[in-house]
Motif scaffolding. Sequence first.
Motif, short mmCIF file in Angstrom:
data_model
loop_
_atom_site.label_atom_id
_atom_site.label_comp_id
_atom_site.label_asym_id
_atom_site.label_seq_id
_atom_site.Cartn_x
_atom_site.Cartn_y
_atom_site.Cartn_z
N LYS A 326 -4.97 -3.76 -2.84
CA LYS A 326 -5.21 -2.70 -3.81
C LYS A 326 -4.18 -2.75 -4.93
O LYS A 326 -4.50 -2.56 -6.11
CB LYS A 326 -5.16 -1.34 -3.12
N ARG A 329 -4.99 -5.62 -7.23
CA ARG A 329 -6.14 -5.35 -8.08
C ARG A 329 -5.77 -4.40 -9.22
O ARG A 329 -6.23 -4.57 -10.36
CB ARG A 329 -7.28 -4.75 -7.25
N LYS A 330 -4.96 -3.41 -8.94
CA LYS A 330 -4.53 -2.48 -9.99
C LYS A 330 -3.67 -3.21 -11.03
O LYS A 330 -3.73 -2.93 -12.22
CB LYS A 330 -3.74 -1.32 -9.38
N ARG A 331 -2.83 -4.14 -10.55
CA ARG A 331 -2.00 -4.88 -11.48
C ARG A 331 -2.85 -5.74 -12.40
O ARG A 331 -2.63 -5.82 -13.61
CB ARG A 331 -1.03 -5.77 -10.71
N ASP A 332 -3.87 -6.42 -11.81
CA ASP A 332 -4.74 -7.26 -12.64
C ASP A 332 -5.53 -6.43 -13.62
O ASP A 332 -5.88 -6.89 -14.72
CB ASP A 332 -5.71 -8.05 -11.72
N ALA A 333 -5.82 -5.17 -13.25
CA ALA A 333 -6.57 -4.31 -14.16
C ALA A 333 -5.66 -3.59 -15.14
O ALA A 333 -6.13 -2.84 -15.98
CB ALA A 333 -7.37 -3.29 -13.38
N LYS A 335 -3.43 -1.24 -14.44
CA LYS A 335 -3.32 0.17 -14.15
C LYS A 335 -1.98 0.54 -13.47
O LYS A 335 -1.81 1.66 -13.02
CB LYS A 335 -4.45 0.59 -13.23
#
Length: 337
Positions: A326, A329-333, A335
């Motif tokens: 998680k 994924r937040k880092r890639d987005a 956020k």
Amino acid sequence: MFSETVKSKIKKFDVYRKLPQDLTEPTLSGAFVSIIACAFMTLLFLTELAEYLKVSTNTEMFVDINRGGEKLVININIAFPRYPCGLISLDAQDIMGSHVVDVGGSMKKIRLSSDGKFIEEEDLFEKEHKEESGVNLQEIKKQLDNKEGCQLIGHILVNKVPGNFHVSSHAFHNQMHSIIIGDNSKLDLSHVINHLSFGSNKDLEFIKTHFEEGVLNPLDELKRIRPDGVRDALSYEYYIKVVPTTYQTLEGEEFFVHQFTANTNEYSAQGMPAVFFRYDLSPVTVKFSQTKESFFHFIVQVCAIVGGVFTVAGLIDNLLHTSISKILRKRDAGKLG
């Protein structure tokens, strides 16, 4: 051997379903969790192995019903550095009213010089039998003048009922005045208890090397020395509570001895001094039994360790993997801020 139909039916009972290797992937977090889990399992396994190998002792108490007609073995090793062997006698008396001079057993008198060196050895009971026909006063006076000491080593057999045994000069009562010539200060029963125990010496030695429980010889190395400034003859008393004790090994072999506790007292003797050991027997028997964890219990514990740690480690790994996924994924987005 089996047909394909039978094999497929048997496979339905497989609760350990296998995933193809290309459907799994190793992770760094999983590796760390696996290493920690293996180390923890090893530690727990070694702890359980030590517990399995350890011999523990159970204690129980019950009323002693096998007391009548038995003999009590009392092991004695007492040194009297200021009292000559020529004056020493050993008597025993029990609650039944019997008074026995020259009690049963085997006892040696060892004559000691004033500086504690060995002079000669005599059989206590044989010596006292000979002295019944006559006392060698000159020899006794010589031992007194030379400030000789005496050591009693051996064992006596008494009835297994409350009573006492005592060291004194009762056998020389009629001749005592001519021996000491009115000077009671010569009668100094200062002593050192090198060893005192109840039961077979062989059994006691075995118990000391295989058991840690029990109070078998609390009076060992106890000294009672009359101060130099005291001129009165002193008597000493020991009040001993004897507890029948059974020791049982892992193999089922039993040893019957006695624990005991003791209190002491000393006082000025009105007549001839003596050292009394007054013993009373407890009606309760203590039993120490060696036990060891069974092999099947050990196996169950090992399985619990492996299964429990494996399961918990799997839960932790899933939690870490989910959390890390998680976060990534937040880092890639973009956020994470």
